[in-house]
Enzyme design. Structure first.
Site, PDB file in Angstrom:
ATOM      1  N   LYS A 114     -51.803 -70.821 -35.346  1.00  0.00           N
ATOM      2  CA  LYS A 114     -50.817 -70.316 -36.320  1.00  0.00           C
ATOM      3  C   LYS A 114     -50.891 -68.799 -36.359  1.00  0.00           C
ATOM      4  O   LYS A 114     -51.939 -68.231 -36.629  1.00  0.00           O
ATOM      5  CB  LYS A 114     -51.098 -70.863 -37.730  1.00  0.00           C
ATOM      6  CG  LYS A 114     -49.960 -70.492 -38.689  1.00  0.00           C
ATOM      7  CD  LYS A 114     -50.321 -70.634 -40.156  1.00  0.00           C
ATOM      8  CE  LYS A 114     -51.012 -69.420 -40.730  1.00  0.00           C
ATOM      9  NZ  LYS A 114     -50.212 -68.181 -40.746  1.00  0.00           N
ATOM     10  N   GLU A 152     -64.008 -64.564 -38.181  1.00  0.00           N
ATOM     11  CA  GLU A 152     -64.129 -63.142 -37.848  1.00  0.00           C
ATOM     12  C   GLU A 152     -63.430 -62.404 -38.981  1.00  0.00           C
ATOM     13  O   GLU A 152     -62.206 -62.450 -39.098  1.00  0.00           O
ATOM     14  CB  GLU A 152     -63.475 -62.887 -36.494  1.00  0.00           C
ATOM     15  CG  GLU A 152     -64.021 -61.657 -35.811  1.00  0.00           C
ATOM     16  CD  GLU A 152     -63.159 -60.456 -36.056  1.00  0.00           C
ATOM     17  OE1 GLU A 152     -63.403 -59.775 -37.084  1.00  0.00           O
ATOM     18  OE2 GLU A 152     -62.255 -60.202 -35.269  1.00  0.00           O
ATOM     19  N   CYS A 187     -60.362 -54.556 -38.144  1.00  0.00           N
ATOM     20  CA  CYS A 187     -61.499 -55.142 -38.851  1.00  0.00           C
ATOM     21  C   CYS A 187     -62.741 -54.291 -38.642  1.00  0.00           C
ATOM     22  O   CYS A 187     -63.614 -54.246 -39.490  1.00  0.00           O
ATOM     23  CB  CYS A 187     -61.718 -56.569 -38.392  1.00  0.00           C
ATOM     24  SG  CYS A 187     -61.656 -56.749 -36.621  1.00  0.00           S
ATOM     25  N   GLU A 202     -62.944 -52.864 -48.278  1.00  0.00           N
ATOM     26  CA  GLU A 202     -62.155 -52.652 -47.072  1.00  0.00           C
ATOM     27  C   GLU A 202     -60.738 -52.221 -47.480  1.00  0.00           C
ATOM     28  O   GLU A 202     -60.046 -52.946 -48.187  1.00  0.00           O
ATOM     29  CB  GLU A 202     -62.092 -53.954 -46.267  1.00  0.00           C
ATOM     30  CG  GLU A 202     -61.335 -53.811 -44.975  1.00  0.00           C
ATOM     31  CD  GLU A 202     -61.358 -55.076 -44.116  1.00  0.00           C
ATOM     32  OE1 GLU A 202     -61.094 -56.169 -44.649  1.00  0.00           O
ATOM     33  OE2 GLU A 202     -61.635 -54.970 -42.912  1.00  0.00           O
TER      34      GLU A 202
HETATM   35  P1  NAI Z   1     -55.158 -63.003 -44.768  1.00  0.00           P
HETATM   36  O1  NAI Z   1     -56.603 -63.304 -44.568  1.00  0.00           O
HETATM   37  O2  NAI Z   1     -54.471 -63.583 -45.959  1.00  0.00           O
HETATM   38  O3  NAI Z   1     -54.317 -63.465 -43.475  1.00  0.00           O
HETATM   39  C1  NAI Z   1     -54.840 -63.722 -42.198  1.00  0.00           C
HETATM   40  C2  NAI Z   1     -54.322 -65.062 -41.689  1.00  0.00           C
HETATM   41  O4  NAI Z   1     -54.768 -66.096 -42.552  1.00  0.00           O
HETATM   42  C3  NAI Z   1     -52.797 -65.201 -41.645  1.00  0.00           C
HETATM   43  O5  NAI Z   1     -52.430 -65.974 -40.525  1.00  0.00           O
HETATM   44  C4  NAI Z   1     -52.506 -65.973 -42.916  1.00  0.00           C
HETATM   45  O6  NAI Z   1     -51.305 -66.713 -42.838  1.00  0.00           O
HETATM   46  C5  NAI Z   1     -53.695 -66.907 -42.989  1.00  0.00           C
HETATM   47  N1  NAI Z   1     -54.005 -67.424 -44.323  1.00  0.00           N
HETATM   48  C6  NAI Z   1     -53.807 -66.822 -45.523  1.00  0.00           C
HETATM   49  N2  NAI Z   1     -54.211 -67.621 -46.529  1.00  0.00           N
HETATM   50  C7  NAI Z   1     -54.667 -68.771 -45.959  1.00  0.00           C
HETATM   51  C8  NAI Z   1     -55.218 -69.970 -46.474  1.00  0.00           C
HETATM   52  N3  NAI Z   1     -55.368 -70.161 -47.780  1.00  0.00           N
HETATM   53  N4  NAI Z   1     -55.600 -70.924 -45.607  1.00  0.00           N
HETATM   54  C9  NAI Z   1     -55.471 -70.740 -44.275  1.00  0.00           C
HETATM   55  N5  NAI Z   1     -54.934 -69.634 -43.737  1.00  0.00           N
HETATM   56  C10 NAI Z   1     -54.554 -68.643 -44.559  1.00  0.00           C
HETATM   57  O7  NAI Z   1     -55.006 -61.433 -44.773  1.00  0.00           O
HETATM   58  P2  NAI Z   1     -53.780 -60.561 -45.376  1.00  0.00           P
HETATM   59  O8  NAI Z   1     -53.416 -61.001 -46.743  1.00  0.00           O
HETATM   60  O9  NAI Z   1     -52.712 -60.535 -44.360  1.00  0.00           O
HETATM   61  O10 NAI Z   1     -54.499 -59.132 -45.484  1.00  0.00           O
HETATM   62  C11 NAI Z   1     -55.326 -58.851 -46.601  1.00  0.00           C
HETATM   63  C12 NAI Z   1     -56.576 -58.135 -46.197  1.00  0.00           C
HETATM   64  O11 NAI Z   1     -57.326 -58.934 -45.297  1.00  0.00           O
HETATM   65  C13 NAI Z   1     -56.376 -56.839 -45.444  1.00  0.00           C
HETATM   66  O12 NAI Z   1     -56.134 -55.782 -46.303  1.00  0.00           O
HETATM   67  C14 NAI Z   1     -57.687 -56.714 -44.728  1.00  0.00           C
HETATM   68  O13 NAI Z   1     -58.640 -56.172 -45.602  1.00  0.00           O
HETATM   69  C15 NAI Z   1     -58.053 -58.139 -44.395  1.00  0.00           C
HETATM   70  N6  NAI Z   1     -57.672 -58.500 -43.023  1.00  0.00           N
HETATM   71  C16 NAI Z   1     -58.633 -58.481 -42.065  1.00  0.00           C
HETATM   72  C17 NAI Z   1     -58.304 -58.732 -40.761  1.00  0.00           C
HETATM   73  C18 NAI Z   1     -59.320 -58.699 -39.688  1.00  0.00           C
HETATM   74  O14 NAI Z   1     -58.985 -58.434 -38.544  1.00  0.00           O
HETATM   75  N7  NAI Z   1     -60.563 -59.014 -39.955  1.00  0.00           N
HETATM   76  C19 NAI Z   1     -56.928 -59.011 -40.352  1.00  0.00           C
HETATM   77  C20 NAI Z   1     -55.988 -59.086 -41.446  1.00  0.00           C
HETATM   78  C21 NAI Z   1     -56.379 -58.821 -42.725  1.00  0.00           C
END
Ligand code: NAI
Ligand code: MG
Length: 496
Positions: free
Chosen positions: A187, A263, A297, A394
């Protein structure tokens, strides 16, 4: 309609699939829902794509299960490798289109997007090479027993990826999973579905059997949550926020105890000693935080500079940051494009406001750039203390904090003063300092006199709350195989 014609400033018209890719076909979602895809550069709607709900996740999982049991788990490793290498070749053939889609949908600078696609191809080819080198071993125990250990695929893998490196994360996830004989339901992030759907077209062209790789667009709380709690998914791999990582683990625990790799985020220290080559250090510190608009990240967001060069460093770093061109991602010399969304833009501006209120000194930046698109100026805070929110949380944007340190011991202490442990860096010309500090920092990757230089041959992942398991390198295969012991009795029955 499960496809449309789109245009980017670099491609002219191209064919963009918009459906869910299940069983090698692009289909509409069962509930026929769609959602809009936004261009972060000008906030316009690019197109709409089909949205997966729980029912579509079920269909994709059934397809992946059938492919796993039917053919993929017993496909020859040579052929698994051949298909991945073919996919890598197709990525390289279509690198200009894939990169342009990435710049359009994500807003990243076109030169960086090309780098991502090239690295994605490299990753797919690398794991294609691994497919026929995943080997077990024979273990002698007693003379009347023959034991061997097999590395078997886990089964159907649910993979959930973020928006910051849409196509690269796709390759990092799919490469090792498929090489090891698993099938996949991946996804994409709701902010950036387009490049993965284009790549799905290439999966079919490469000749993968239906159901081996299924690509769905959808929201985290619906499709993502359905993957994490699915009873017929054997493993979930997630990249994203620590908050959601915890939810995934809980969902796995309370469903079928599927295997979990995570990750997650970081608050990585970038430590510069007095004896560092200062020009080199400034280049890498700049790249460490401002690359990909700070949406990494492993971003080097906490910069610690030794007292002897602190003032000089700040002056020169400010000059360097002001040279980063923040502009339309399709211009060849743009370094930094817009942030991904209004939500992320607001979060980052909130942190900047907080930093000023907490008493940190705003050295440069801090404002929106332009009046359209989610652009933020490269922002540097100095005089940041350990207790400040901008030093602990972060930010995931082009914002960093600089503080002064005295001794090597102090640098190690502040470097490790975080709940995260994804990456860190040391800049010094002293080999002993480099090695001593690298070993003392609690992080999955430590760079010396460089930053953000990831490579598909090198494992990447987090200590502490930055994650579980490793991606890339041989290490990633551990997360996509399970160990089976086969023990054969050669002698007579032991108990009569
Ligand atoms: P997020 O963690 O909500 O989204 C990442 C992925 O997880 C997306 O595909 C999203 O659809 C999915 N997701 C969201 N809620 C979920 C759930 N309950 N169950 C399963 N999948 C779920 O991150 P978001 O809201 O886009 O960004 C927020 C913060 O997260 C950023 O400001 C950053 O700090 C961090 N982040 C870290 C990343 C990394 O590379 N480690 C990448 C993106 C965000
Ligand atoms: Mg977008």
């Amino acid at each position: 309609m499960v496809a449309t014609t789109l245009k980017t400033p670099h491609t002219g018209d191209y064919h963009q699939p918009t459906g869910l890719f299940i069983n090698n076909e692009f289909v509409e979602g069962v509930d026929k829902k769609t959602f809009e895809v936004i261009n972060p550069t000008d906030e316009s709607v690019i197109t709409s794509v089909h949205e997966a709900t729980e029912k579509d996740v079920d269909l994709a999982v059934s397809a992946a299960r059938k492919a796993f049991e039917g053919s993929w788990r017993t496909e020859t490793p040579e052929n698994r490798g051949r298909l991945l290498v073919k996919l890598a070749d197709l990525f390289e053939r279509d690198i200009d289109t894939l990169a342009a889609i990435e710049s359009l949908d994500n807003g990243k600078a076109i030169t960086m997007a090309k780098g991502d696609v090239g690295m994605a191809a490299g990753c797919l080819r690398y794991y294609g090479g691994w497919a026929d080198k995943i080997e077990g071993k024979v273990v002698d125990t007693t003379p009347d027993t023959f034991n061997y250990i097999r590395k078997e695929p886990i089964g159907v893998c649910g993979q959930i990826i973020p928006w910051n490196f849409p196509i690269l994360m796709w390759a990092w996830k799919i490469g090792p999973a498929v090489a090891a004989g698993n099938t996949v339901v991946i996804k994409t992030a709701e902010q950036t579905p387009l490049s993965a759907l284009y790549a799905a077209k290439l999966i079919k062209e490469a000749g993968f059997p239906p159901g081996v790789i299924n690509v769905i667009s959808g929201f985290g709380k619906i499709a993502g949550a359905a993957i994490a709690s699915h009873m017929n998914i054997d493993k979930v791999a997630f990249t994203g926020s620590t908050l959601v990582g915890r939810q995934i683990m809980k969902a796995a625990a309370s469903s079928n105890l599927k295997k979990v790799t995570l990750e997650l985020g970081g608050k990585s220290p970038n430590i510069v000693f007095d004896d560092a080559d200062i020009d080199n250090a400034i280049s890498w510190v700049n790249f460490g935080i401002f690359f990909n608009h700070g949406q990494c990240c492993c971003a080097g967001s906490r910069i610690y500079v030794q007292e002897g060069i602190y003032d000089k460093f700040i002056e020169r770093f400010k000059e360097r940051a002001l040279k980063n061109k923040v502009d339309d991602p399709f211009q060849a010399d743009t370094f930094q494009g817009p942030q991904i969304s209004q939500l992320q833009f607001d979060r980052i501006m909130g942190y900047i406001k907080h930093g000023t209120e907490e008493g940190a000194k705003l050295e440069v930046g801090g404002k929106r750039k332009g009046d359209r698109g989610f652009f933020i100026e490269p922002t540097i805070f100095s005089g940041v203390t350990e207790d400040m929110k901008i030093s602990q949380e972060e930010i995931f944007g082009p914002v960093c904090s600089i503080s002064k340190f005295k001794t090597k011991e102090d640098a190690i202490k502040v470097g490790n003063n975080t709940t995260y442990g994804l990456a860190a860096a040391v800049h010094t010309s002293n080999l002993n300092t480099a090695i001593e500090v690298s070993h003392a920092l609690r992080a999955g990757t430590v760079w010396v006199n460089t930053y953000n230089t990831l490579h598909h041959q090198l494992p990447f992942g987090g200590f502490k709350e930055s994650g579980i398991g490793r991606e890339l390198g041989e290490a990633a295969l551990d997360n996509y195989t399970q160990t089976k012991t086969v023990s054969i009795r050669l002698g007579d029955a032991l108990f009569g």
